[in-house]
Design a protein around this motif. Structure first.
Motif, PDB file in Angstrom:
ATOM      1  N   ALA A 100     -12.850 -30.088 -29.356  1.00 32.00           N
ATOM      2  CA  ALA A 100     -12.672 -31.219 -28.632  1.00 32.00           C
ATOM      3  C   ALA A 100     -12.344 -32.715 -29.077  1.00 32.00           C
ATOM      4  CB  ALA A 100     -14.187 -30.581 -28.110  1.00 32.00           C
ATOM      5  N   GLN A 105      -6.595 -32.159 -27.621  1.00 28.64           N
ATOM      6  CA  GLN A 105      -5.949 -31.798 -26.088  1.00 28.64           C
ATOM      7  C   GLN A 105      -4.613 -31.667 -26.014  1.00 28.64           C
ATOM      8  OE1 GLN A 105      -7.423 -29.922 -24.236  1.00 28.64           O
ATOM      9  NE2 GLN A 105      -6.089 -29.638 -23.033  1.00 28.64           N
ATOM     10  N   THR A 121     -12.107 -21.801 -30.764  1.00 27.07           N
ATOM     11  CA  THR A 121     -12.257 -23.484 -30.291  1.00 27.07           C
ATOM     12  C   THR A 121     -13.630 -23.558 -29.346  1.00 27.07           C
ATOM     13  OG1 THR A 121     -11.266 -25.554 -29.142  1.00 27.07           O
ATOM     14  CG2 THR A 121     -10.684 -23.223 -27.414  1.00 27.07           C
ATOM     15  N   SER A 123     -13.441 -26.563 -27.307  1.00 24.76           N
ATOM     16  CA  SER A 123     -13.398 -27.148 -26.030  1.00 24.76           C
ATOM     17  C   SER A 123     -13.055 -26.703 -25.096  1.00 24.76           C
ATOM     18  CB  SER A 123     -11.817 -28.273 -26.500  1.00 24.76           C
ATOM     19  OG  SER A 123     -11.404 -28.358 -25.209  1.00 24.76           O
ATOM     20  N   SER A 125     -11.529 -27.645 -22.266  1.00 25.89           N
ATOM     21  CA  SER A 125     -10.868 -28.123 -21.829  1.00 25.89           C
ATOM     22  C   SER A 125      -9.271 -27.221 -22.482  1.00 25.89           C
ATOM     23  CB  SER A 125      -9.910 -29.792 -21.843  1.00 25.89           C
ATOM     24  OG  SER A 125     -10.213 -29.534 -22.310  1.00 25.89           O
ATOM     25  N   THR A 149     -17.758 -34.912 -23.484  1.00 29.88           N
ATOM     26  CA  THR A 149     -16.062 -34.542 -24.199  1.00 29.88           C
ATOM     27  C   THR A 149     -15.743 -32.805 -24.137  1.00 29.88           C
ATOM     28  OG1 THR A 149     -17.948 -34.033 -26.433  1.00 29.88           O
ATOM     29  CG2 THR A 149     -17.454 -36.083 -26.039  1.00 29.88           C
ATOM     30  N   ALA A 151     -17.379 -30.778 -24.765  1.00 34.27           N
ATOM     31  CA  ALA A 151     -17.489 -29.837 -26.410  1.00 34.27           C
ATOM     32  C   ALA A 151     -18.699 -29.008 -26.034  1.00 34.27           C
ATOM     33  CB  ALA A 151     -17.668 -30.545 -27.574  1.00 34.27           C
ATOM     34  N   GLU A 189     -22.571 -33.603 -31.901  1.00 40.95           N
ATOM     35  CA  GLU A 189     -21.123 -33.468 -31.806  1.00 40.95           C
ATOM     36  C   GLU A 189     -20.934 -33.218 -33.556  1.00 40.95           C
ATOM     37  OE1 GLU A 189     -17.050 -33.640 -29.610  1.00 40.95           O
ATOM     38  OE2 GLU A 189     -19.489 -33.831 -28.640  1.00 40.95           O
TER      39      GLU A 189
END
Length: 250
Positions: A100, A105, A121, A123, A125, A149, A151, A189
């Motif tokens: 992430a 991105q 992933t 992430s 997004s 984030t 994530a 993270e």
């Protein structure tokens, strides 16, 4: 130009760009590099900046972590250039793990729609965007979602990644330095990033030059663990390359 005016301009540039370089600001202001170094010492004593190799970063970098939508609007041209170069590291028909972050991105946004690829992933997004790609085999790693984030983090995340073997990992970082390696403000993270790195045979870090010497609280890997570091041309690359990674300036 009076010293107070220089200080204000230096600080504004640091806040806008995330970093000021001594040589660049000296040229901009029409003063010597020694004058700029004196100005930076004054600003550091006031608690406005922290001096780093070749320049300074604003002290705001050490305040609480910014949300992803805020960070997405910073240094966009540098991030896009880094992401464009990162396309060369994607294995044809292979498997990648995508961390992430705003620069990772940017990589997603540049992927060709018809690319054939397996993507793992954490992430949210990135997963939302890649779900529409017709030839991407997408695997989304579960876990607790950090709203700052986007994530997924935690035991579910790291357990899932422990069972993955990927060709390439694309990793973002909040800071990197010779002393502290790659680092991020959040412990959970950091652990997820460690797991992403551990499951890939080739590790590519995407980080703009404002992240250099901007050490964060939790280190998640030494620079020697990185195969390729892609940054922008504001980075002094030689000493980083001496630490192990191939350094590519986009």
């Amino acid at each position: 130009m009076y010293a107070t005016e220089r200080h204000e301009q230096i600080l504004n540039e640091a806040r806008t760009a995330g970093r000021v370089e001594v040589s660049t600001i000296a040229h901009t202001l029409g003063v010597t590099t020694e004058t700029v170094r004196r100005d930076l010492r004054v600003l550091e004593q006031r608690g406005a900046v922290r001096r780093v190799h070749g320049g300074a970063i604003p002290i705001e970098r050490f305040t609480p972590e910014s949300a992803v939508d805020v960070r997405a609007g910073r240094l966009t041209s540098q991030k896009r250039a880094i992401a464009a170069r990162a396309l060369d590291e994607i294995p044809t028909g292979g498997t990648i793990v995508l961390d992430a972050g705003t620069t990772t991105q940017a990589l997603v946004e540049l992927l060709p729609r018809e690319i054939e690829l397996s993507v793992v992933t954490n992430s949210v997004s990135a997963a939302a965007a890649l779900a529409t790609f017709p030839h991407v085999d997408l695997f989304v790693v579960g876990g607790r979602v950090r709203r700052l984030t986007g994530a997924t983090v935690g035991r579910w995340t790291t357990d899932a990644l422990a069972n993955v073997s990927a060709d390439v990992a694309f990793v973002g970082t909040n800071g990197f330095s010779l002393r502290h390696g790659m680092s991020t403000p959040d412990q959970a993270e950091a652990t997820s990033k460690q797991a992403i790195i551990d499951c890939a045979r080739h590790v590519v870090v995407l980080a703009d030059s404002s992240k250099y010497d901007a050490d964060q609280f939790h280190s998640f890997a030494p620079l020697s663990r990185v195969d390729v570091l892609i940054s922008d041309r504001g980075l002094a690359a030689t000493e980083i390359a001496d630490a192990g990674p191939e350094v590519v300036l986009a």
